[in-house]
Motif scaffolding. Structure first.
Motif, PDB file in Angstrom:
ATOM      1  N   TYR A 191      -0.179  -3.145  -9.540  1.00 45.92           N
ATOM      2  CA  TYR A 191      -0.533  -4.521  -9.178  1.00 45.92           C
ATOM      3  C   TYR A 191      -1.088  -5.260 -10.394  1.00 45.92           C
ATOM      4  N   VAL A 192      -1.960  -4.582 -11.131  1.00 44.63           N
ATOM      5  CA  VAL A 192      -2.439  -5.053 -12.430  1.00 44.63           C
ATOM      6  C   VAL A 192      -2.421  -3.847 -13.363  1.00 44.63           C
ATOM      7  N   GLU A 193      -2.036  -4.052 -14.626  1.00 47.32           N
ATOM      8  CA  GLU A 193      -1.886  -2.951 -15.561  1.00 47.32           C
ATOM      9  C   GLU A 193      -3.149  -2.090 -15.626  1.00 47.32           C
TER      10      GLU A 193
ATOM     11  N   PHE B 204     -22.315   2.656  -5.692  1.00 55.45           N
ATOM     12  CA  PHE B 204     -21.178   1.770  -5.926  1.00 55.45           C
ATOM     13  C   PHE B 204     -19.873   2.460  -5.534  1.00 55.45           C
ATOM     14  N   ASP B 205     -18.972   1.715  -4.917  1.00 55.15           N
ATOM     15  CA  ASP B 205     -17.639   2.246  -4.617  1.00 55.15           C
ATOM     16  C   ASP B 205     -16.888   2.488  -5.918  1.00 55.15           C
ATOM     17  N   LYS B 206     -16.392   3.724  -6.095  1.00 59.94           N
ATOM     18  CA  LYS B 206     -15.623   4.077  -7.284  1.00 59.94           C
ATOM     19  C   LYS B 206     -14.385   4.855  -6.852  1.00 59.94           C
ATOM     20  N   PHE B 207     -13.257   4.561  -7.491  1.00 64.21           N
ATOM     21  CA  PHE B 207     -12.007   5.209  -7.126  1.00 64.21           C
ATOM     22  C   PHE B 207     -11.320   5.735  -8.383  1.00 64.21           C
ATOM     23  N   ASP B 208     -10.819   6.976  -8.307  1.00 61.10           N
ATOM     24  CA  ASP B 208     -10.061   7.543  -9.416  1.00 61.10           C
ATOM     25  C   ASP B 208      -8.823   6.696  -9.683  1.00 61.10           C
ATOM     26  N   TYR B 209      -8.506   6.509 -10.946  1.00 61.67           N
ATOM     27  CA  TYR B 209      -7.365   5.659 -11.288  1.00 61.67           C
ATOM     28  C   TYR B 209      -6.041   6.245 -10.804  1.00 61.67           C
ATOM     29  N   ASP B 210      -5.955   7.572 -10.717  1.00 66.17           N
ATOM     30  CA  ASP B 210      -4.725   8.161 -10.171  1.00 66.17           C
ATOM     31  C   ASP B 210      -4.556   7.770  -8.702  1.00 66.17           C
ATOM     32  N   LEU B 211      -5.676   7.744  -7.959  1.00 69.02           N
ATOM     33  CA  LEU B 211      -5.614   7.295  -6.568  1.00 69.02           C
ATOM     34  C   LEU B 211      -5.245   5.809  -6.505  1.00 69.02           C
ATOM     35  N   VAL B 212      -5.824   5.017  -7.378  1.00 65.71           N
ATOM     36  CA  VAL B 212      -5.515   3.588  -7.411  1.00 65.71           C
ATOM     37  C   VAL B 212      -4.043   3.375  -7.704  1.00 65.71           C
ATOM     38  N   GLN B 213      -3.509   4.147  -8.653  1.00 66.38           N
ATOM     39  CA  GLN B 213      -2.092   4.034  -8.994  1.00 66.38           C
ATOM     40  C   GLN B 213      -1.219   4.385  -7.797  1.00 66.38           C
ATOM     41  N   ARG B 214      -1.594   5.445  -7.076  1.00 67.37           N
ATOM     42  CA  ARG B 214      -0.793   5.878  -5.932  1.00 67.37           C
ATOM     43  C   ARG B 214      -0.839   4.875  -4.785  1.00 67.37           C
TER      44      ARG B 214
ATOM     45  N   ILE C 138       2.608   3.994  11.601  1.00 68.92           N
ATOM     46  CA  ILE C 138       1.484   4.460  12.404  1.00 68.92           C
ATOM     47  C   ILE C 138       0.210   4.589  11.558  1.00 68.92           C
ATOM     48  N   GLU C 139       0.331   5.208  10.370  1.00 70.62           N
ATOM     49  CA  GLU C 139      -0.877   5.419   9.566  1.00 70.62           C
ATOM     50  C   GLU C 139      -1.469   4.106   9.068  1.00 70.62           C
ATOM     51  N   ASP C 140      -0.599   3.106   8.861  1.00 68.18           N
ATOM     52  CA  ASP C 140      -1.103   1.815   8.382  1.00 68.18           C
ATOM     53  C   ASP C 140      -1.745   1.001   9.502  1.00 68.18           C
ATOM     54  N   ARG C 141      -1.356   1.256  10.734  1.00 68.45           N
ATOM     55  CA  ARG C 141      -1.973   0.544  11.854  1.00 68.45           C
ATOM     56  C   ARG C 141      -3.443   0.929  12.008  1.00 68.45           C
ATOM     57  N   ARG C 142      -3.802   2.086  11.462  1.00 66.92           N
ATOM     58  CA  ARG C 142      -5.176   2.576  11.613  1.00 66.92           C
ATOM     59  C   ARG C 142      -6.130   2.096  10.512  1.00 66.92           C
ATOM     60  N   ILE C 143      -5.603   1.373   9.510  1.00 64.80           N
ATOM     61  CA  ILE C 143      -6.434   1.026   8.353  1.00 64.80           C
ATOM     62  C   ILE C 143      -7.664   0.219   8.748  1.00 64.80           C
TER      63      ILE C 143
ATOM     64  N   ILE D 117       0.860  -1.175   0.000  1.00 61.68           N
ATOM     65  CA  ILE D 117       0.000   0.000   0.000  1.00 61.68           C
ATOM     66  C   ILE D 117       0.904   1.235   0.000  1.00 61.68           C
ATOM     67  N   GLU D 118       0.737   2.064  -1.027  1.00 53.88           N
ATOM     68  CA  GLU D 118       1.571   3.258  -1.203  1.00 53.88           C
ATOM     69  C   GLU D 118       3.053   2.917  -1.177  1.00 53.88           C
ATOM     70  N   GLY D 119       3.381   1.750  -1.716  1.00 58.49           N
ATOM     71  CA  GLY D 119       4.769   1.324  -1.798  1.00 58.49           C
ATOM     72  C   GLY D 119       5.321   0.736  -0.518  1.00 58.49           C
ATOM     73  N   ARG D 120       4.527   0.695   0.536  1.00 55.82           N
ATOM     74  CA  ARG D 120       4.964   0.120   1.804  1.00 55.82           C
ATOM     75  C   ARG D 120       4.376  -1.279   1.977  1.00 55.82           C
TER      76      ARG D 120
END
Length: 547
Positions: free
Chosen positions: A227-229, A212-222, A116-121, A80-83
């Motif tokens: 993970y998948v092209e 429906f849950d929708k996410f901007d692709y830029d957010l998905v990329q970040r 710390i931020e990931d412990r809150r997910i 997640i976010e490279g971590r």
């Protein structure tokens, strides 16, 4: 994303979680080879307080996983976010009275190994912003699939319950990836999509595109990285944003709605897709009041495991059923007196309304014309009890709660009414068992299914509902309950509600107790055998899992 297992485990918010809990209970009763996966939601959903101005004040609602589950030693990492974010499962063993056990895995990121931020997910159920939600759904879908593998489960079918879990399809997709075979020309050729579809079942619970849950692709990329092209995702999940429902539908071999009407609505939203319908059900043993359950035991001892025998509930003695109902109603009135310091009466009809507070459910519909409501009550007195939570970011739902409190005040001395704060499983069970009439007034066709009315019916409460969701299938007007036959517009539906109350429901209660009890028995015997989670799970097994 949520599951309602116990009142003290704050891993649920409303009907979706309650349905998941009932599904797990029936899976245990039927000894099905299943495992349930969700998030631990350490801070819960919202602990509701109602202030002096009738406004909802929301607080965190923490619980301690160690009190009800066992921390397993296995951990997996998701990116997640490279971590690397580590995920550990807690095991809650759900045991049924027959001794069968269903494992429920609660995914947790509150680990020393994480930032710390990931412990809150996995803290707040449906909390935070879009990025927080996407991280939760990565943990649920990708992390959940990895956890199952790490624990040694051999999964034949993955059942994605709503779009929140749709990212589970991506590791399955990656596992089919070919290193050659035309990927440069068309990346889709590098994946065995039919093979993934063969392993996945998807149930959608949302009847409107906006839900429906929708996410901007830029957010998905970040957040998710490569993970998948991206061009593969856009073809599977939508060109503009990653639509979790569309992703799940494209990678599932069986897709269903949760009522016949809901499946029809979903087919219009997704033309060209094959969408079946398996109507939701409720776990009869969990939701039947003790006094009513004792009657069932006397008549047919196998009712809890084989709810079909409730078809014979119309043979129960009238006096015995009414006495059991009054016991359930007395328990509810005692709860109202304790929490609200309002003493409602046992001899007056009690109308109940309790569900997630949000605009499309129209909780204020019965109060649309206060003058007319008062006029009805003067000739035929009745009482009202309400309950429900609003999401902390749902301003409309929170305003509805405030308005309901104001309506209750305005009716003081004419119509006894109460709003019970802190809606949870226990309060819900008391309400569906203790009310005489169960009111449901959604804006059609926005009620996917609804299950509270099913719970009320197995206790002998009579539904008074807009014809939407499951009630289209369950309503035999004047037999199992009543329809509110407006045209869907608020004024029309309110008028139809008042007319049915004034001319049909209240006269019957006050003047023909024998006919009222006959309808109670019809509700139990016609709704109980069909709208239960045992029937629902058997249908999932035969129609979805064993395909």
């Amino acid at each position: 994303m949520e599951i309602a297992l116990r009142t003290e485990m704050h891993t649920y918010s409303g009907g979706l979680g309650v349905l998941a809990g009932d599904s797990a209970r029936s899976a245990a009763d039927l000894d099905l080879p299943m495992v349930f996966v969700t998030l631990v939601s350490r801070q819960g959903y919202v602990r509701q307080e109602i202030d002096a101005r009738h406004a909802q004040v929301g607080h965190p609602d923490p619980w301690s996983p160690q009190d009800f589950a066992t921390a397993l030693p296995q951990m997996v990492a998701v990116s997640i976010e490279g971590r690397s974010v580590w995920v550990r499962p807690w095991l809650h063993a759900l045991e049924c009275p027959l001794g069968h056990v269903i494992p429920v895995l609660l995914l947790d990121t509150d680990l020393d190994q994480n930032a710390i931020e990931d412990r809150r997910i996995t803290d707040a159920l449906y909390g935070g912003d879009q990025a927080y939600r996407l991280k939760q759904e990565i943990v649920l879908g990708i992390g959940g699939q990895s956890v199952l593998r790490a624990l040694g489960f051999s999964i034949e079918k993955y059942h994605l319950n709503e779009g929140h879990a749709a990212l589970l399809t991506l590791p399955l997709l990656r596992a089919t990836q070919q290193l050659d075979g035309g990927r440069a020309a068309d990346p889709m050729l590098g994946y065995d999509i039919p093979g993934v579809r063969e392993r996945c079942v998807f149930t959608t619970h949302t009847p409107v595109e906006a839900g429906f849950d929708k996410f901007d692709y830029d957010l998905v990329q970040r957040v998710l990285g490569d993970y998948v092209e991206r061009d593969v995702l856009t073809r599977l999940a939508g060109s503009d944003r990653l639509n979790m429902t569309r992703l799940a539908m494209n990678l599932s071999g069986y897709v269903n709605g949760v009522a016949r009407r809901h499946a029809e609505t979903t087919r219009k939203l997704f033309p060209g897709y094959t969408i079946a319908s398996i109507t939701n059900g409720v776990h009869v043993h969990r939701w039947t009041h003790g006094a009513i359950a004792r009657l069932f035991e006397q008549q047919f001892s196998n009712w809890a495991h084989e709810p079909e025998v409730l078809a014979f509930a119309d043979q129960i003695d009238d006096g015995a059923l009414w006495s059991a109902h009054e016991e359930a109603k007395s328990d509810l009135l005692a709860r109202i007196a304790q929490t609200n310091r309002r003493q409602l009466r046992l001899d007056l009809p009690l109308i109940g309304y309790a569900r997630r507070m949000t605009a499309y459910k129209r909780p204020e519909l019965i109060f649309s014309d206060m003058g007319r409501l008062r006029e009805i009550a003067k000739g035929q007195p009745f009482q009202i009890v309400l309950a429900g939570l609003a999401h902390p970011s749902d301003g409309g739902g929170q305003e509805a709660i405030r308005a309901l409190g104001a309506h209750i005040d305005a009716l003081d001395g004419v119509i006894p009414a109460a709003f019970i704060p802190g809606y949870n499983l226990d309060i819900g069970a008391a309400l569906v068992a203790g009310c005489d009439v169960w009111l449901n007034t959604p804006q059609p066709p926005l009620e996917a299914s609804g299950t509270s009315g099913m719970k009320a019916a197995i206790n002998g409460a009579l539904n008074l509902s807009v014809l939407d969701g499951w009630w289209v299938e369950g309503c035999v007007d004047g037999v199992t309950g009543w329809s509110i036959a407006g045209n869907g517009a608020e004024a029309s539906d309110a008028g139809a509600l008042y007319q049915k109350l004034r001319d049909v429901v209240l006269p019957l209660y006050h003047s023909d107790r024998g006919r009222w009890i006959w309808m109670m028995k019809q509700a139990i015997s016609k709704i109980g055998p069909s709208f239960n989670s045992h029937r629902m799970m058997r249908r999932y097994v035969t129609e979805a899992y064993l395909r």
